[in-house]
Design an enzyme around this catalytic site. Structure first.
Site, PDB file in Angstrom:
ATOM      1  N   HIS A  47       0.874  -1.144  -0.007  1.00  0.00           N
ATOM      2  CA  HIS A  47       0.140   0.042  -0.013  1.00  0.00           C
ATOM      3  C   HIS A  47       0.905   1.151  -0.091  1.00  0.00           C
ATOM      4  CE1 HIS A  47       1.011   0.657   4.304  1.00  0.00           C
ATOM      5  NE2 HIS A  47       0.870  -0.676   4.230  1.00  0.00           N
ATOM      6  N   GLU A  85      -1.561  -7.348   7.664  1.00  0.00           N
ATOM      7  CA  GLU A  85      -0.146  -6.921   8.126  1.00  0.00           C
ATOM      8  C   GLU A  85      -0.204  -7.778   9.695  1.00  0.00           C
ATOM      9  OE1 GLU A  85       3.078  -7.259   7.990  1.00  0.00           O
ATOM     10  OE2 GLU A  85       3.381  -5.238   7.181  1.00  0.00           O
TER      11      GLU A  85
END
Length: 200
Positions: free
Chosen positions: A21, A92
């Site tokens: 990202h 994550e």
């Protein structure tokens, strides 16, 4: 070989794109953040839109995100209003008690953090996860994508990307640490990884 089974017969290779990202306040400030659902910085999203116009990001027939807003924002900045699948297993690492904290001036003095650093690959963050746990859920999440065999773009996270690349190609974490908005495209023969190229 029947055309319907060309991929299984080795006639067609699958391309899996893994992108980290865009830049967040967490990455800008060097914070440990994973479970925290923080957004991409507005200026970073704009930079991604301009970068996408150069054609460096591979397109795909299917797209996936981890579900955290920074991955959805990045997907739309790069690819526009495309459909996507949420794969929570690609989130994550949950850094637990270390979330949204910086090493300098804070974690460097934390006894729990110091103990965790003795073996970051196996130790579990207090009230969080270990790298081994993250890899196990990441591999489980990506397996159905590989079985499907369709070219796929995944906008996910740096740690998850690094873990999958190590799993497929060996090496250590720092061999595959993508900067925001960059990543890898991996070529698969069935579910077997063949090679990869860097993106961005």
């Amino acid at each position: 070989c029947d055309p319907r089974f060309l991929r299984a017969c080795g006639g067609i290779k699958m391309k899996l794109t893994l992108l980290r990202h865009g830049e967040t306040e967490g990455s800008r400030r060097d914070l440990y953040y994973g479970a925290a659902d923080i957004p991409v910085l507005p200026e970073a999203l704009e930079a991604l839109r301009h970068k996408a116009l150069t054609g460096i990001y591979p397109t795909a027939g299917h797209y996936c995100v981890s579900g955290l807003q920074r991955t959805i924002q990045t997907l739309h900045a790069i690819y526009g209003d495309v459909d996507y699948t949420v794969l929570p297993g690609l989130r994550e690492m949950d850094f637990g008690d270390f979330e949204m904290r910086a090493y300098a001036g804070d974690l460097e003095h934390d006894p729990q953090f110091i103990a965790w650093c003795e073996d970051v690959e196996h130790n579990i963050c207090p009230h969080g996860e270990s790298a081994a746990q993250v890899l196990a859920r990441s591999v489980a999440a990506i397996e159905p994508v590989l079985r499907r065999g369709e070219d796929t773009g995944c906008v996910i996270h740096g740690g998850v990307t690094s873990g999958l690349m190590i799993h497929w190609f060996g090496g250590i974490l720092y061999d595959y640490s993508p900067a925001p908005g960059t990543g890898y495209q991996v070529i698969f023969d069935g579910e077997k990884p063949l090679n990869y190229t860097k993106i961005g």
